[in-house]
Design an enzyme around this catalytic site. Sequence first.
Site, PDB file in Angstrom:
ATOM      1  N   HIS A  97       0.826  -1.528  -0.050  1.00 58.18           N
ATOM      2  CA  HIS A  97      -0.055   0.286   0.141  1.00 58.18           C
ATOM      3  C   HIS A  97       1.037   1.315  -0.080  1.00 58.18           C
ATOM      4  O   HIS A  97       2.167   1.184   1.085  1.00 58.18           O
ATOM      5  CB  HIS A  97      -0.844  -0.375   1.737  1.00 58.18           C
ATOM      6  CG  HIS A  97      -2.155   1.008   1.464  1.00 58.18           C
ATOM      7  ND1 HIS A  97      -2.039   2.307   1.432  1.00 58.18           N
ATOM      8  CD2 HIS A  97      -2.949   0.519   0.771  1.00 58.18           C
ATOM      9  CE1 HIS A  97      -3.499   2.997   1.206  1.00 58.18           C
ATOM     10  NE2 HIS A  97      -4.526   2.233   0.719  1.00 58.18           N
ATOM     11  N   ASP A 134      -7.648  -5.046  -0.470  1.00 59.86           N
ATOM     12  CA  ASP A 134      -8.400  -5.143  -1.828  1.00 59.86           C
ATOM     13  C   ASP A 134      -8.086  -7.158  -1.848  1.00 59.86           C
ATOM     14  O   ASP A 134      -8.495  -7.651  -1.776  1.00 59.86           O
ATOM     15  CB  ASP A 134      -7.845  -5.486  -2.948  1.00 59.86           C
ATOM     16  CG  ASP A 134      -8.040  -4.071  -3.290  1.00 59.86           C
ATOM     17  OD1 ASP A 134      -7.659  -2.513  -3.137  1.00 59.86           O
ATOM     18  OD2 ASP A 134      -9.497  -3.607  -3.125  1.00 59.86           O
TER      19      ASP A 134
HETATM   20  C1  SDX Z   1      -5.735   1.085  -2.731  1.00 62.84           C
HETATM   21  O1  SDX Z   1      -4.583   4.844  -1.816  1.00 62.84           O
HETATM   22  C2  SDX Z   1      -5.450   4.356  -1.178  1.00 62.84           C
HETATM   23  O2  SDX Z   1      -5.930   4.747   0.293  1.00 62.84           O
HETATM   24  C3  SDX Z   1      -5.362   3.345  -1.745  1.00 62.84           C
HETATM   25  C4  SDX Z   1      -6.762   1.819  -1.401  1.00 62.84           C
HETATM   26  C5  SDX Z   1      -8.682   2.994  -1.497  1.00 62.84           C
HETATM   27  O3  SDX Z   1      -9.319   2.687  -0.395  1.00 62.84           O
HETATM   28  O4  SDX Z   1      -8.001   3.794  -1.758  1.00 62.84           O
HETATM   29  O5  SDX Z   1      -6.144   1.184  -0.104  1.00 62.84           O
HETATM   30  C6  SDX Z   1      -7.115   0.823  -1.965  1.00 62.84           C
HETATM   31  O6  SDX Z   1      -5.638   0.591  -3.571  1.00 62.84           O
HETATM   32  C7  SDX Z   1      -5.365   0.032  -2.190  1.00 62.84           C
HETATM   33  C8  SDX Z   1      -4.313  -0.952  -2.871  1.00 62.84           C
HETATM   34  C9  SDX Z   1      -4.654  -2.380  -4.251  1.00 62.84           C
HETATM   35  N1  SDX Z   1      -3.707  -2.798  -5.189  1.00 62.84           N
HETATM   36  C10 SDX Z   1      -2.600  -3.900  -4.658  1.00 62.84           C
HETATM   37  O7  SDX Z   1      -2.367  -4.272  -4.122  1.00 62.84           O
HETATM   38  C11 SDX Z   1      -1.452  -4.109  -6.065  1.00 62.84           C
HETATM   39  C12 SDX Z   1      -1.134  -4.696  -5.012  1.00 62.84           C
HETATM   40  N2  SDX Z   1       0.026  -3.405  -4.787  1.00 62.84           N
HETATM   41  C13 SDX Z   1       0.828  -3.300  -5.575  1.00 62.84           C
HETATM   42  O8  SDX Z   1       0.734  -2.361  -6.298  1.00 62.84           O
HETATM   43  C14 SDX Z   1       1.560  -1.602  -4.789  1.00 62.84           C
HETATM   44  O9  SDX Z   1       1.970  -2.071  -3.021  1.00 62.84           O
HETATM   45  C15 SDX Z   1       1.175  -0.625  -4.603  1.00 62.84           C
HETATM   46  C16 SDX Z   1       0.889  -0.171  -5.725  1.00 62.84           C
HETATM   47  C17 SDX Z   1      -0.088  -0.609  -3.490  1.00 62.84           C
HETATM   48  C18 SDX Z   1       1.359   0.305  -4.395  1.00 62.84           C
HETATM   49  O10 SDX Z   1       2.995   0.384  -5.473  1.00 62.84           O
HETATM   50  P1  SDX Z   1       4.226   1.077  -4.184  1.00 62.84           P
HETATM   51  O11 SDX Z   1       3.405   2.541  -3.947  1.00 62.84           O
HETATM   52  O12 SDX Z   1       4.709   1.126  -5.909  1.00 62.84           O
HETATM   53  O13 SDX Z   1       4.797   0.121  -3.275  1.00 62.84           O
HETATM   54  P2  SDX Z   1       6.208   0.648  -2.678  1.00 62.84           P
HETATM   55  O14 SDX Z   1       6.178   2.316  -3.089  1.00 62.84           O
HETATM   56  O15 SDX Z   1       5.653   0.351  -1.554  1.00 62.84           O
HETATM   57  O16 SDX Z   1       6.992  -0.666  -3.066  1.00 62.84           O
HETATM   58  C19 SDX Z   1       8.022  -1.052  -2.180  1.00 62.84           C
HETATM   59  C20 SDX Z   1       8.639  -2.237  -2.514  1.00 62.84           C
HETATM   60  C21 SDX Z   1       8.691  -2.321  -4.703  1.00 62.84           C
HETATM   61  O17 SDX Z   1      10.195  -3.290  -3.828  1.00 62.84           O
HETATM   62  P3  SDX Z   1      11.584  -2.018  -4.730  1.00 62.84           P
HETATM   63  O18 SDX Z   1      11.765  -1.507  -5.649  1.00 62.84           O
HETATM   64  O19 SDX Z   1      12.198  -1.623  -3.197  1.00 62.84           O
HETATM   65  O20 SDX Z   1      12.435  -3.371  -4.520  1.00 62.84           O
HETATM   66  O21 SDX Z   1       7.654  -2.888  -2.810  1.00 62.84           O
HETATM   67  C22 SDX Z   1       7.819  -3.560  -4.291  1.00 62.84           C
HETATM   68  C23 SDX Z   1       8.087  -2.718  -4.986  1.00 62.84           C
HETATM   69  O22 SDX Z   1       8.459  -3.190  -5.879  1.00 62.84           O
HETATM   70  N3  SDX Z   1       6.607  -4.339  -3.691  1.00 62.84           N
HETATM   71  C24 SDX Z   1       5.393  -4.905  -4.181  1.00 62.84           C
HETATM   72  C25 SDX Z   1       4.528  -4.979  -4.339  1.00 62.84           C
HETATM   73  N4  SDX Z   1       3.862  -4.076  -3.570  1.00 62.84           N
HETATM   74  C26 SDX Z   1       4.804  -3.429  -3.375  1.00 62.84           C
HETATM   75  N5  SDX Z   1       5.888  -6.282  -4.541  1.00 62.84           N
HETATM   76  C27 SDX Z   1       5.805  -7.476  -4.986  1.00 62.84           C
HETATM   77  N6  SDX Z   1       4.388  -7.136  -4.722  1.00 62.84           N
HETATM   78  C28 SDX Z   1       3.243  -6.406  -4.194  1.00 62.84           C
HETATM   79  N7  SDX Z   1       2.218  -6.302  -4.097  1.00 62.84           N
END
Ligand code: SDX
Length: 389
Positions: free
Chosen positions: A270, A327
């Site tokens: 998140h 989710d």
């Molecule tokens: C919602 O904003 C809100 O409030 C949204 C929401 C709402 O109520 O409106 O809460 C609803 O949208 C929830 C999120 C739903 N999306 C997902 O579940 C999709 C899967 N999640 C990822 O795509 C991701 O975690 C995000 C999009 C939610 C956040 O993306 P970020 O900001 O790029 O994640 P981050 O900066 O915290 O990532 C840090 C690291 C990265 O790796 P490095 O570059 O440091 O090596 O964590 C990795 C990312 O690649 N990473 C993941 C991951 N999420 C982040 N790796 C594997 N699986 C994942 N799900």
Amino acid sequence: RHGLLAFDPGFRSTAACKSAITFVDGDKGILLYRGYPIEELAEHSDFIEVAYLLMNGELPTVMQRTQLDLALGSHNLLHEQVLSFYRGFRRDAHPMAVMVGVVGALSAFYHDVMNIRDANDRQLAATRLIAKMPMLAAASYTYSIGRPMRYPNNKLDYASNFLQMMFGSPVAEYVVDPVLARALDVIFTLHADHEQNASTSTVRLAASSGANPFACIAAGIASLWGPAHGGANEAVLKMLMEIGSVENIPKAIARAKDKDDSFRLMGFGHRIYKNFDPRSRVIQAQAKKVLTHLGKDDPLLEIAMRLEEIALKDEYFIGRKLYPNVDFYSGILLRAMGFPMNMFTAVFAVARTAGWVSHWLELQGESHGIDRPRQLYVGKALRHYSKAK
Ligand code: SDX
């Protein structure tokens, strides 16, 4: 670098904005709606009471709640000409594509009460949007399966009405299961608002230009549809189905960690929560309750719980503070209730409309200029044109 022009050293993000509606502490996993913990509201309140709270800042009195119920009941029908919009879509159109179009079209229907300088007109626009979303969403489903659209029944509460419009049939009486209605109402409450998420920020940006509220909400629906945002609940179920069994979890975990693999654990991570998303626990409990109530045993729930257990022992996820978000379990619960996967985000949109209209109202109340995010320019420095040789 990149011919970056010296930009104003006083440059600061205009992205931060102020709001009194929702507070999130991502490190502690805290979510408050107008100061009330989401866990308490999910357990003791109901979605319409929460919608009133989000819009007005305080829980309603009995009289105020009755007035809102009556207002919602008198605006929950769609204009018959709006229903004709559905017939222009292919039957296999994604419900979110239909909802973006139809909600946007509503902006062509209420000129008579669209003086957004008038507080009563603003409240009416907000009430109309909350009232109409269940029929809008249910109609996008019944149209896709060739079943006649159903009208609301004002003897039923908001969640029960949505269920009967979704799953009722003209040839048999639809009996609402109170356990399912309560679970859906909890889902609505948990998804009602969430600070400055992508879709709410989209609504606020559109609202800051003074755009029609129906058009602003249509923009929010478009943003919510993305798999990185509201579309994640549908993506989670597809991921769990692709994993298929508990034995395949280690391979999925390895793929999620592999930078060369675009596979991510959908429903994990998140932008803000670097701790448990408080909503995911409540939804997991509702999923177990509904599956037990229905006597269903969904293997995907077992895969999801094992996946969470294994991932939360893995340094990659712990180190990056990646936890299940709202989710991760919502798709399992919605599927148990009979919702098809392509309706999951539409359910999210029905709920989030309460938050979107609350932010829209909040902005109208301020002498708020148009939002204008700035940028860090990384393009070419100044240069002069010369004809190609
Ligand atoms: C919602 O904003 C809100 O409030 C949204 C929401 C709402 O109520 O409106 O809460 C609803 O949208 C929830 C999120 C739903 N999306 C997902 O579940 C999709 C899967 N999640 C990822 O795509 C991701 O975690 C995000 C999009 C939610 C956040 O993306 P970020 O900001 O790029 O994640 P981050 O900066 O915290 O990532 C840090 C690291 C990265 O790796 P490095 O570059 O440091 O090596 O964590 C990795 C990312 O690649 N990473 C993941 C991951 N999420 C982040 N790796 C594997 N699986 C994942 N799900």
